[in-house]
Structure formats: C-alpha cells, structure tokens
Design a protein around this motif. Sequence first.
Motif, mmCIF file in Angstrom:
data_model
loop_
_atom_site.group_PDB
_atom_site.id
_atom_site.type_symbol
_atom_site.label_atom_id
_atom_site.label_comp_id
_atom_site.label_asym_id
_atom_site.label_seq_id
_atom_site.Cartn_x
_atom_site.Cartn_y
_atom_site.Cartn_z
ATOM 1 N N ILE A 73 0.863 -1.180 0.000
ATOM 2 C CA ILE A 73 0.000 0.000 0.000
ATOM 3 C C ILE A 73 0.898 1.228 0.000
ATOM 4 N N TYR A 74 0.704 2.081 -0.986
ATOM 5 C CA TYR A 74 1.448 3.340 -1.087
ATOM 6 C C TYR A 74 0.470 4.493 -0.988
ATOM 7 N N PHE A 75 0.700 5.380 -0.038
ATOM 8 C CA PHE A 75 -0.139 6.565 0.127
ATOM 9 C C PHE A 75 -1.622 6.214 0.226
ATOM 10 N N TYR A 76 -1.918 5.176 1.009
ATOM 11 C CA TYR A 76 -3.288 4.754 1.319
ATOM 12 C C TYR A 76 -4.057 4.223 0.114
ATOM 13 N N GLU A 77 -3.352 3.704 -0.865
ATOM 14 C CA GLU A 77 -3.983 3.176 -2.079
ATOM 15 C C GLU A 77 -3.143 2.013 -2.598
ATOM 16 N N ASP A 120 -2.040 1.491 11.062
ATOM 17 C CA ASP A 120 -3.506 1.500 11.119
ATOM 18 C C ASP A 120 -4.086 0.686 9.970
ATOM 19 N N ALA A 121 -4.894 -0.303 10.282
ATOM 20 C CA ALA A 121 -5.502 -1.151 9.243
ATOM 21 C C ALA A 121 -6.343 -0.332 8.265
ATOM 22 N N ALA A 122 -6.878 0.785 8.706
ATOM 23 C CA ALA A 122 -7.687 1.637 7.823
ATOM 24 C C ALA A 122 -6.854 2.248 6.703
ATOM 25 N N SER A 123 -5.537 2.202 6.829
ATOM 26 C CA SER A 123 -4.672 2.740 5.779
ATOM 27 C C SER A 123 -4.831 1.967 4.475
ATOM 28 N N MET A 124 -5.456 0.819 4.527
ATOM 29 C CA MET A 124 -5.635 -0.021 3.343
ATOM 30 C C MET A 124 -7.023 0.086 2.736
ATOM 31 N N ASP A 125 -7.883 0.893 3.336
ATOM 32 C CA ASP A 125 -9.268 0.998 2.858
ATOM 33 C C ASP A 125 -9.359 1.437 1.406
ATOM 34 N N GLY A 126 -8.498 2.344 0.971
ATOM 35 C CA GLY A 126 -8.522 2.816 -0.418
ATOM 36 C C GLY A 126 -8.223 1.691 -1.398
ATOM 37 N N ALA A 127 -7.256 0.853 -1.067
ATOM 38 C CA ALA A 127 -6.909 -0.272 -1.940
ATOM 39 C C ALA A 127 -8.041 -1.290 -1.984
ATOM 40 N N VAL A 128 -8.652 -1.551 -0.839
ATOM 41 C CA VAL A 128 -9.769 -2.502 -0.797
ATOM 42 C C VAL A 128 -10.933 -1.961 -1.614
ATOM 43 N N LYS A 129 -11.221 -0.675 -1.463
ATOM 44 C CA LYS A 129 -12.311 -0.071 -2.236
ATOM 45 C C LYS A 129 -12.023 -0.147 -3.739
ATOM 46 N N GLY A 130 -10.787 0.117 -4.138
ATOM 47 C CA GLY A 130 -10.414 0.021 -5.549
ATOM 48 C C GLY A 130 -10.574 -1.396 -6.085
ATOM 49 N N LEU A 131 -10.171 -2.387 -5.290
ATOM 50 C CA LEU A 131 -10.324 -3.779 -5.713
ATOM 51 C C LEU A 131 -11.802 -4.154 -5.777
ATOM 52 N N GLU A 132 -12.583 -3.673 -4.830
ATOM 53 C CA GLU A 132 -14.025 -3.944 -4.862
ATOM 54 C C GLU A 132 -14.671 -3.349 -6.111
ATOM 55 N N GLY A 133 -14.187 -2.206 -6.560
ATOM 56 C CA GLY A 133 -14.687 -1.621 -7.799
ATOM 57 C C GLY A 133 -14.397 -2.521 -8.984
ATOM 58 N N TRP A 134 -13.209 -3.080 -9.032
ATOM 59 C CA TRP A 134 -12.851 -4.013 -10.109
ATOM 60 C C TRP A 134 -13.726 -5.258 -10.027
ATOM 61 N N ILE A 135 -13.880 -5.799 -8.831
ATOM 62 C CA ILE A 135 -14.680 -7.013 -8.634
ATOM 63 C C ILE A 135 -16.123 -6.791 -9.050
ATOM 64 N N SER A 136 -16.644 -5.602 -8.830
ATOM 65 C CA SER A 136 -18.054 -5.336 -9.155
ATOM 66 C C SER A 136 -18.347 -5.469 -10.646
ATOM 67 N N CYS A 137 -17.320 -5.491 -11.458
ATOM 68 C CA CYS A 137 -17.499 -5.682 -12.905
ATOM 69 C C CYS A 137 -17.645 -7.150 -13.280
ATOM 70 N N PHE A 138 -17.472 -8.038 -12.323
ATOM 71 C CA PHE A 138 -17.535 -9.482 -12.576
ATOM 72 C C PHE A 138 -18.637 -10.075 -11.696
ATOM 73 N N GLU A 139 -19.775 -10.381 -12.309
ATOM 74 C CA GLU A 139 -20.969 -10.769 -11.565
ATOM 75 C C GLU A 139 -20.780 -11.948 -10.629
ATOM 76 N N GLN A 140 -19.990 -12.943 -11.014
ATOM 77 C CA GLN A 140 -19.858 -14.115 -10.148
ATOM 78 C C GLN A 140 -18.702 -13.995 -9.155
ATOM 79 N N ALA A 141 -17.984 -12.890 -9.182
ATOM 80 C CA ALA A 141 -16.841 -12.701 -8.287
ATOM 81 C C ALA A 141 -17.268 -11.974 -7.016
ATOM 82 N N ARG A 142 -16.512 -12.247 -5.930
ATOM 83 C CA ARG A 142 -16.750 -11.564 -4.667
ATOM 84 C C ARG A 142 -15.425 -11.427 -3.923
ATOM 85 N N LEU A 143 -15.330 -10.415 -3.107
ATOM 86 C CA LEU A 143 -14.145 -10.259 -2.262
ATOM 87 C C LEU A 143 -14.283 -11.270 -1.135
ATOM 88 N N ALA A 144 -13.449 -12.286 -1.146
ATOM 89 C CA ALA A 144 -13.562 -13.394 -0.210
ATOM 90 C C ALA A 144 -12.692 -13.233 1.025
#
Length: 110
Positions: free
Chosen positions: A16-20, A55-79
């Motif tokens: 994670i670089y600069f919270y992303e 702080d674990a919250a420092s990774m929230d931006g990266a998780v949100k970005g990955l969730e955006g990518w995942i949302s493009c794939f109907e059968q995929a989920r963040l596991a």
Amino acid sequence: MAQMKQADVLVFAAPIYFYEMSGQMKTLLDRTNPLFPAKYAFGGVYLLASSADGDAASMDGAVKGLEGWISCFEQARLAGVVRGTGADEKGAIRDNAGALADAYEMGKNV
C-alpha cells in the motif's frame, strides 16, 4: 490473462502506497479489461496487503479500488483481505503475528 480466466480464485498481494494500491497492481487490473465480457472461472478474490502505517484503515482505499474491479464481474466476490500493517522494512511483517495468522487461515479456506 488466460491463467486468470481459468483460475478458480484470484489472490493479489500488494504493498500500500499513500493509502492506495500500488501503481503496478492498478495497471494489472486495468489490463484485465478483456476479461470483462469473457467467460471466466474465478469467484473468490483475495487481497494480501502490507503497509508501513500501523492503522488497518490505511488499506481501505486499496480494498475499495479492488471492490470496484470485482463489481465488474458478476460471479466474483471479495472473499478475504489480510492487512499486514507496520511493514516498514524488509522482513518487518514477521513481527505481525496477527497478519501472519490471518494469512494462514485465509490460505486454509481458499
């Protein structure tokens, strides 16, 4: 990309670089655009992330970005997400027993 298309699960590991997510990971995700309309096998998507910040919250931006990518794939989920905080130098993750245990448990469930 053919290997990603045929994989049962995808596991991304990134600093994670600069919270992303790192630029390299973002570029990888962007280059998977041809997967969007394709038939793909993966369902579960996992993220192993490390940051110098404690702080674990420092990774929230990266998780949100990955969730955006995942949302493009109907059968995929963040596991699962492992947040390896306080990894400010080579080998520092060894001192984060919680993240190592989380990674071990996640690996057992993949």
